[in-house]
Every structure is written in structure tokens, then in C-alpha cells.
Write a protein that holds these residues in place. Structure first.
Motif, mmCIF file in Angstrom:
data_model
loop_
_atom_site.group_PDB
_atom_site.id
_atom_site.type_symbol
_atom_site.label_atom_id
_atom_site.label_comp_id
_atom_site.label_asym_id
_atom_site.label_seq_id
_atom_site.Cartn_x
_atom_site.Cartn_y
_atom_site.Cartn_z
ATOM 1 N N HIS A 1 10.371 28.108 20.901
ATOM 2 C CA HIS A 1 10.968 29.597 21.460
ATOM 3 C C HIS A 1 12.337 29.217 22.162
ATOM 4 N N PRO A 2 13.331 30.006 21.953
ATOM 5 C CA PRO A 2 14.701 29.555 22.605
ATOM 6 C C PRO A 2 14.521 30.133 24.227
ATOM 7 N N ASP A 3 15.015 29.667 25.110
ATOM 8 C CA ASP A 3 15.195 30.179 26.316
ATOM 9 C C ASP A 3 15.770 31.528 26.400
ATOM 10 N N ASP A 4 15.152 32.307 27.416
ATOM 11 C CA ASP A 4 15.199 33.530 27.420
ATOM 12 C C ASP A 4 15.556 34.283 28.787
ATOM 13 N N PRO A 5 16.677 34.695 29.198
ATOM 14 C CA PRO A 5 18.082 34.655 28.395
ATOM 15 C C PRO A 5 18.448 33.071 27.998
ATOM 16 N N PRO A 6 19.200 32.955 27.111
ATOM 17 C CA PRO A 6 19.776 31.862 26.756
ATOM 18 C C PRO A 6 20.870 31.101 27.477
ATOM 19 N N LEU A 7 20.519 31.002 29.003
ATOM 20 C CA LEU A 7 21.424 30.372 29.995
ATOM 21 C C LEU A 7 21.359 28.944 30.201
ATOM 22 N N PRO A 8 22.227 28.091 30.658
ATOM 23 C CA PRO A 8 21.952 26.778 31.082
ATOM 24 C C PRO A 8 21.146 26.503 32.222
ATOM 25 N N ARG A 9 21.074 27.526 32.982
ATOM 26 C CA ARG A 9 20.337 27.270 34.371
ATOM 27 C C ARG A 9 19.928 28.774 34.814
ATOM 28 N N LEU A 10 18.734 28.697 35.440
ATOM 29 C CA LEU A 10 18.278 30.202 35.912
ATOM 30 C C LEU A 10 17.361 29.830 36.887
ATOM 31 N N ARG A 11 17.527 30.543 38.002
ATOM 32 C CA ARG A 11 16.960 30.320 39.537
ATOM 33 C C ARG A 11 16.893 28.748 39.838
ATOM 34 N N GLY A 12 18.035 28.257 39.603
ATOM 35 C CA GLY A 12 17.969 26.762 40.005
ATOM 36 C C GLY A 12 17.624 25.918 39.087
ATOM 37 N N VAL A 13 16.869 26.210 38.085
ATOM 38 C CA VAL A 13 16.162 25.251 37.054
ATOM 39 C C VAL A 13 16.922 25.303 35.738
ATOM 40 N N PRO A 14 17.236 24.009 35.544
ATOM 41 C CA PRO A 14 17.822 23.745 34.317
ATOM 42 C C PRO A 14 17.079 24.195 32.980
ATOM 43 N N ARG A 15 17.941 24.611 31.982
ATOM 44 C CA ARG A 15 17.399 25.046 30.692
ATOM 45 C C ARG A 15 18.150 24.510 29.671
ATOM 46 N N ILE A 16 17.377 24.129 28.407
ATOM 47 C CA ILE A 16 17.942 23.404 27.479
ATOM 48 C C ILE A 16 17.901 23.828 25.811
ATOM 49 N N MET A 17 16.954 24.851 25.798
ATOM 50 C CA MET A 17 17.038 25.624 24.496
ATOM 51 C C MET A 17 17.743 26.737 24.333
ATOM 52 N N GLY A 18 19.207 26.799 24.723
ATOM 53 C CA GLY A 18 19.879 27.998 24.723
ATOM 54 C C GLY A 18 21.204 27.922 23.666
ATOM 55 N N THR A 19 21.300 26.930 22.913
ATOM 56 C CA THR A 19 22.394 27.051 21.755
ATOM 57 C C THR A 19 21.847 26.674 20.549
ATOM 58 N N PRO A 20 22.608 26.944 19.413
ATOM 59 C CA PRO A 20 22.313 26.418 18.095
ATOM 60 C C PRO A 20 22.392 24.729 18.114
ATOM 61 N N ASP A 21 23.302 24.197 18.717
ATOM 62 C CA ASP A 21 23.220 22.851 18.856
ATOM 63 C C ASP A 21 21.930 22.320 19.412
ATOM 64 N N ALA A 22 21.581 22.926 20.565
ATOM 65 C CA ALA A 22 20.248 22.527 21.099
ATOM 66 C C ALA A 22 19.200 22.499 19.980
ATOM 67 N N TYR A 23 19.143 23.627 19.019
ATOM 68 C CA TYR A 23 18.114 23.470 18.109
ATOM 69 C C TYR A 23 18.300 22.395 16.977
ATOM 70 N N ARG A 24 19.497 21.836 16.742
ATOM 71 C CA ARG A 24 20.066 20.854 15.990
ATOM 72 C C ARG A 24 19.382 19.480 16.502
ATOM 73 N N ARG A 25 19.593 19.492 17.818
ATOM 74 C CA ARG A 25 19.123 18.327 18.800
ATOM 75 C C ARG A 25 17.467 18.257 18.438
ATOM 76 N N LEU A 26 16.931 19.282 18.960
ATOM 77 C CA LEU A 26 15.287 19.332 18.632
ATOM 78 C C LEU A 26 14.871 18.839 17.563
ATOM 79 N N LEU A 27 15.477 19.522 16.149
ATOM 80 C CA LEU A 27 15.175 19.206 15.156
ATOM 81 C C LEU A 27 15.375 17.669 14.840
ATOM 82 N N ALA A 28 16.325 16.881 15.342
ATOM 83 C CA ALA A 28 16.861 15.779 14.966
ATOM 84 C C ALA A 28 15.517 14.652 15.817
ATOM 85 N N LEU A 29 14.963 15.138 16.881
ATOM 86 C CA LEU A 29 14.140 14.440 17.343
ATOM 87 C C LEU A 29 13.129 13.893 16.797
#
Length: 339
Positions: free
Chosen positions: A194-222
């Protein structure tokens, strides 16, 4: 095989909601687990464990507990098509000590799901907190109450100090997939991120990584396995930078789409409102057509619906009338595109 229209339910019978969903023609359920991570975060904190069918304490993600929940749904005429809940996963997401124990629990859940014929597990990589909103009382069409988010208003919860970086989360994700995908393949279970919700790179000081189409491309390539899939949550994808063509992304990800959250929004990741399904920024008919074009035959559920007149708004995004409106609208789109 057609798309399987489903609803999101906790295995705690509730009337008239369950009867109304069945009357709307829905037989498939996307289930929470009694006392697992998402149920505790979203609806009801009921403790870490539940009573197993054999009279002993059993973890919510054990085969005994899932089989019990499956029977509860079956008694009401529902079939469990997917589970959207897991062991608490923050030690896994952050790569912290104890993650191997938690990964072993996820593997236990995947084996149980395979044995019970439940083919999709939705999970996320949002550490510390789940989906975030800053208002549950925003006024929508006709006075309906909708959920919304404004980053400028998100200071009500203090930042969480974490040492981990975005690359640490990516490394932890690769470690997790390497550990669980072989079991998922053997069990016949597909994971849907599931994507980060909302799809922001950081929320409450915590990094988030699943917030762009390119992130999903990277996920599927893993991991190229079909078991490593996507929960295509349209509302989140519509808010992502670089996601100007959401139906095009559905077609791009193709057979890797394991599960669909079919919803609509208006705005940006920093400032958005959730809408009725028929009034946001997305061309919902074209999104449904894209799902049909890729041969998607997994579960699809409405998500985050408005609270309508006369409802208490005790469960923002999940009251009854908005669900029924969404189910009828989605069924019409499915029929229109032959899905």
C-alpha cells in the motif's frame, strides 16, 4: 474471471452494516484481524492476543485465529478474499532488533493464508503511524463530512525521533522481501504494498519511501516475483508527484497489481480532501477500464467514503451510507466496462 468487488470489515459482526453489504451484492471481504496491527491502529484496540478455537491463546495471525475469523464471515455469507492486517511490523520496517521474530510471524500468517485459500495480503511501509488526516469534519457535497489533510495543520502530534534514513527503510524492505517471498510463492499468496498515505517523503519526523511511481518501480525491481505486488490505492497515486496519468500507471504495473483500493480525492499530497467517488480528480471510468485491460481479477474495495446525513461519524471514512453509495457506483462502472 471478473474483478471481485469487496468490502473492508473487522471480523466482529455488526448489523445492519453486514446485511446491507450483502444486500448490495457483495460477497467478498477484505478482512482485518482481531487484535493485529491495523485493527489496533484504525478501529479497536483489543489487546495483542485472541482466544483460539482450541481454547488456547493464539496470535491474531495464526491459522487458528484466521480460520475462526473466516468462519465468522462465512456464517454471514462472506468469503475472505484478502487480509489487510499483520503482526506489528515497525521493527521490520525500521530494520531494528527483533525483526526476525516479527518476520517469522508474517511467514506464519502467509502459510496460514495459503492453507485457508486466502490469496492476497495487503501491507504497508509506514513506520510508527498509519494513514494520517488533520480533519474528519471537512464539509463536502451536500453537507457530507469528509476527511482531509493539510500539512500546515499537522503539528498536533510531535515529531518522533528516529535514527533511520530512507535508505535504511529500503534496505529493510529488501531484507523483508527476500525473507518472505519464497513462502508467499509456495502458499499462493500475493503481497500488495500500500502507498504511504499521504504520499510525503517524511511525516512526524519519520522517513517514508512508498510515495512516488518511481518508488513502486524500485519495489517491483527488488524482487521480480508476481508475489511481490502492488495495492493500487488510487487516491494516494493521484496525489503523488509524477503520477499525472493514473490509468496509465495501472496499465504499466499490469499483472503486478494484486489489489485495488478504488477511491477519489482532490488536491495535493500537502493539502487534499477525500471526495465521493464520482467527484474527485480521477476519471474513475477510465481507471476501471484500465483494470479490465490488464485482466485484473483480484479484490477491489471502496475506501474512505464520506459520512452522510444522519450518521454519527464515529468511524470517519467507514460509515455505512457512503459505503453503499460507493458500492453501487463501482458496480455500475464494472458493468459498463465489462469488468
Amino acid at each position: 474471471m471478473p474483478i471481485r468487488l469487496a468490502e473492508f470489515l473487522s471480523p466482529r459482526p455488526e448489523e445492519p452494516l453486514w446485511s446491507l453489504i450483502r444486500q448490495a451484492g457483495v460477497t467478498d471481504v477484505v478482512a482485518l484481524l482481531q487484535g493485529a496491527e491495523q485493527e489496533q491502529r484504525m478501529f479497536a484496540a483489543v489487546g495483542e492476543g485472541t482466544r483460539g478455537t482450541d481454547g488456547t491463546d493464539a496470535a491474531p495471525w495464526s491459522e487458528a485465529s484466521i480460520a475462526r475469523d473466516q468462519r465468522i464471515f462465512a456464517d454471514a455469507g462472506f468469503r475472505v478474499a484478502a487480509i489487510e492486517d499483520t503482526v506489528p511490523m515497525d521493527r521490520i520496517r525500521l530494520g531494528r532488533e527483533g525483526r526476525d521474530e516479527d518476520i517469522a510471524a508474517v511467514i506464519q500468517q502467509l502459510e496460514a493464508m495459503g492453507n485457508l485459500g486466502i490469496g492476497v495480503l495487503c501491507f504497508n511501509w509506514m513506520a510508527i503511524a498509519t494513514w494520517s488526516r488533520t480533519s474528519i469534519e471537512t464539509v463536502g457535497r451536500g453537507g457530507a463530512r469528509v476527511t482531509s489533510f493539510r500539512l500546515a495543520d499537522a503539528g498536533g502530534h510531535p515529531d518522533v525521533e528516529v535514527a533511520e534514513t530512507a535508505e535504511d527503510l529500503w534496505a529493510a524492505l529488501a531484507y523483508f522481501l527476500d525473507a518472505v517471498i519464497p513462502t508467499a510463492e509456495r502458499a499462493g499468496v500475493r503481497l500488495g504494498m500500500h502507498p504511504d498515505d499521504p504520499p510525503l517523503p517524511r511525516l512526524r519526523g519519520v522517513p517514508r519511501i512508498m510515495g512516488t511511481p518511481d518508488a513502486y518501480r524500485r519495489l517491483l525491481a527488488l524482487n521480480p516475483s508476481r508475489a511481490n505486488g502492488v495495492t493500487f490505492c488510487q487516491g494516494n497515486f493521484a496525489l503523488m508527484p509524477g503520477a499525472d496519468d493514473v490509468p496509465g500507471l495501472i496499465r504499466e504495473f499490469g499483472e503486478r497489481v494484486a489489489f485495488s483500493h478504488f477511491r477519489n480525492v482532490r488536491g495535493t499530497a500537502e493539502d487534499f480532501v477525500e471526495t465521493f467517488h464520482d467527484e474527485g480528480v480521477l476519471d474513475m471510468a477510465e481507471c476501471m477500464r484500465a483494470l479490465a485491460d490488464i485482466g485484473f481479477d483480484g479484490p477491489l474495495r471502496p475506501d474512505h467514503v464520506p459520512t452522510m446525513a444522519g450518521e454519527p461519524n464515529a468511524r470517519p471514512g467507514y460509515e455505512t451510507l457512503g459505503r453503499l453509495h460507493a458500492l453501487g457506483y463501482i458496480r455500475g462502472l464494472m458493468d459498463a466496462v465489462g469488468a
